[in-house]
Design a protein around this motif. Structure first.
Motif, PDB file in Angstrom:
ATOM      1  N   GLY A 133       0.812  -1.212   0.000  1.00  0.00           N
ATOM      2  CA  GLY A 133       0.000   0.000   0.000  1.00  0.00           C
ATOM      3  C   GLY A 133       0.845   1.261   0.000  1.00  0.00           C
ATOM      4  N   LEU A 134       1.912   1.253   0.788  1.00  0.00           N
ATOM      5  CA  LEU A 134       2.783   2.428   0.846  1.00  0.00           C
ATOM      6  C   LEU A 134       3.512   2.637  -0.482  1.00  0.00           C
ATOM      7  CD1 LEU A 134       4.150   1.844   4.451  1.00  0.00           C
ATOM      8  CD2 LEU A 134       2.820   3.832   3.697  1.00  0.00           C
ATOM      9  N   TYR A 135       3.952   1.548  -1.093  1.00  0.00           N
ATOM     10  CA  TYR A 135       4.650   1.687  -2.372  1.00  0.00           C
ATOM     11  C   TYR A 135       3.688   2.076  -3.491  1.00  0.00           C
ATOM     12  CZ  TYR A 135       9.320   0.320  -0.977  1.00  0.00           C
ATOM     13  OH  TYR A 135      10.577   0.321  -0.426  1.00  0.00           O
ATOM     14  N   ALA A 136       2.441   1.585  -3.426  1.00  0.00           N
ATOM     15  CA  ALA A 136       1.453   2.029  -4.416  1.00  0.00           C
ATOM     16  C   ALA A 136       1.202   3.526  -4.289  1.00  0.00           C
ATOM     17  CB  ALA A 136       0.155   1.246  -4.235  1.00  0.00           C
ATOM     18  N   THR A 137       1.125   4.013  -3.049  1.00  0.00           N
ATOM     19  CA  THR A 137       0.969   5.450  -2.822  1.00  0.00           C
ATOM     20  C   THR A 137       2.193   6.210  -3.299  1.00  0.00           C
ATOM     21  OG1 THR A 137      -0.393   4.948  -0.877  1.00  0.00           O
ATOM     22  CG2 THR A 137       0.459   7.195  -1.082  1.00  0.00           C
ATOM     23  N   SER A 138       3.375   5.628  -3.057  1.00  0.00           N
ATOM     24  CA  SER A 138       4.616   6.253  -3.519  1.00  0.00           C
ATOM     25  C   SER A 138       4.617   6.394  -5.031  1.00  0.00           C
ATOM     26  CB  SER A 138       5.813   5.407  -3.073  1.00  0.00           C
ATOM     27  OG  SER A 138       7.019   5.883  -3.643  1.00  0.00           O
ATOM     28  N   LEU A 139       4.200   5.343  -5.733  1.00  0.00           N
ATOM     29  CA  LEU A 139       4.179   5.401  -7.194  1.00  0.00           C
ATOM     30  C   LEU A 139       3.167   6.434  -7.690  1.00  0.00           C
ATOM     31  CD1 LEU A 139       5.239   4.242  -9.844  1.00  0.00           C
ATOM     32  CD2 LEU A 139       3.445   2.495  -9.703  1.00  0.00           C
ATOM     33  N   ALA A 140       2.007   6.481  -7.040  1.00  0.00           N
ATOM     34  CA  ALA A 140       0.990   7.458  -7.438  1.00  0.00           C
ATOM     35  C   ALA A 140       1.511   8.884  -7.262  1.00  0.00           C
ATOM     36  CB  ALA A 140      -0.283   7.246  -6.626  1.00  0.00           C
ATOM     37  N   CYS A 141       2.208   9.131  -6.146  1.00  0.00           N
ATOM     38  CA  CYS A 141       2.774  10.458  -5.919  1.00  0.00           C
ATOM     39  C   CYS A 141       3.813  10.806  -6.983  1.00  0.00           C
ATOM     40  CB  CYS A 141       3.403  10.526  -4.531  1.00  0.00           C
ATOM     41  SG  CYS A 141       2.212  10.532  -3.167  1.00  0.00           S
TER      42      CYS A 141
END
Length: 312
Positions: A133-141
């Motif tokens: 979840g954190l890496y998905a958010t990182s990629l979105a950012c």
């Protein structure tokens, strides 16, 4: 001088105490039961054994997680360098793509674990999903141009991966969740023949348990008179094969359903990824003797147990 070593020992003991306490906490057991039932019911067919790693000889999950972990660690290194955000974002995406099959392999292994192992495994999975979840958010950012936020979420994701890895190590090495539980047999059983009882003590079609050098051995007398012998404790999680069932020349473990060929111990179906040590057998003066088969390589069923005619 002596205070610092004492503090280090206390910290180590505290971590082990927390992990041991996690193993004994029953609060999540209803969730574990539902999730394990759900994973077992997935229509995976022969893919299930592929995910278990039967083709590899040991669990595939530890191998598969190297891709997301390596990608995310490499992304973190690039995030410390100016002007490398694009490459770091690409590695974050590669890690996310590889996380799904890795998680599925871990789930099918986790569904066949003992309760104490499953409790630790549930938290291990939760930490890894938090990392996803954190890496998905990182990629979105990163895709939105918020590079600084993407880096922060990436480093938080790496922290979650580290926690999950620590719990995975506890599962593998402290709890032996993926270990071969029959590995010690060749190191314990002495070479040569061992007498285990009279022929009459082994009724046709029944599984009988005997001890050879304190190693439990499964003995099965087939209808044609051939006597098979395997290490009795399942290589998966040490289940009692002598309490299992025999079908088509194979014995099925009563705990998690692993299937082994009686003629040579080959694991024809998982979750076991290692075969059972097999024994040669013979009949001398009305008594059954067994000898550990040191060449344990499977040969397509040609390695039938040796049977010597009874001598009077």
């Amino acid at each position: 001088m002596s205070a610092t070593p004492r503090r280090r020992r206390l910290q180590q003991n505290r971590v082990l105490w927390l992990l041991d306490r996690l193993e004994r906490m029953p609060q999540a057991d209803p969730v574990i039961d539902r999730l394990q039932t759900g994973v077992r019911s997935l229509p995976l067919g022969p893919v299930r054994d592929v995910l278990h790693g039967r083709w590899l000889g040991h669990p595939a999950h530890p191998l598969m997680v190297q891709v997301p972990i390596g990608s995310w660690l490499s992304a973190a290194v690039l995030d410390t360098r100016p002007g490398r955000s694009r490459e770091a974002g690409l590695l974050v995406g590669v890690g996310l793509a590889a996380a799904a099959p890795s998680a599925l392999a871990g789930a099918v292994d986790w569904a066949e674990l003992h309760r104490e192992q499953a409790r630790v495994g549930l938290v291990h999975a939760a930490a890894n999903w938090a990392a996803v979840g954190l890496y998905a958010t990182s990629l979105a950012c990163r895709l939105k141009g918020r590079t600084a936020a993407g880096r922060v979420y990436g480093f938080l994701g790496l922290t979650a991966v580290g926690l999950g890895g620590m719990l995975g190590g506890h599962l593998a090495y402290r709890q032996a969740s993926g270990a071969n539980h029959a590995e010690e047999v060749p190191h314990v059983v002495r070479e040569g023949w061992h007498r285990i009882g009279a022929v009459a003590e082994f009724p046709v079609g029944r599984l009988v348990r005997r001890l050879v050098d304190d190693v439990p051995v499964l003995v099965y007398r087939a209808s044609g008179g051939t006597i098979h012998a395997l290490a009795e404790r399942c290589s998966h999680l040490a289940g009692p094969l002598s309490e299992g069932t025999v079908t088509d020349g194979c014995v099925q473990c009563p705990w998690h359903g692993s299937v082994f060929r009686l003629s040579d111990g080959w694991n024809v179906r998982g979750p076991a990824t290692a075969p059972q040590p097999a024994f040669d057998t013979r009949i001398i003066d009305g008594h059954v003797e067994v000898r550990l088969r040191r060449d344990a390589r499977a040969d397509g069923g040609q390695a039938a147990s040796e049977r010597v005619h009874e001598h009077t």
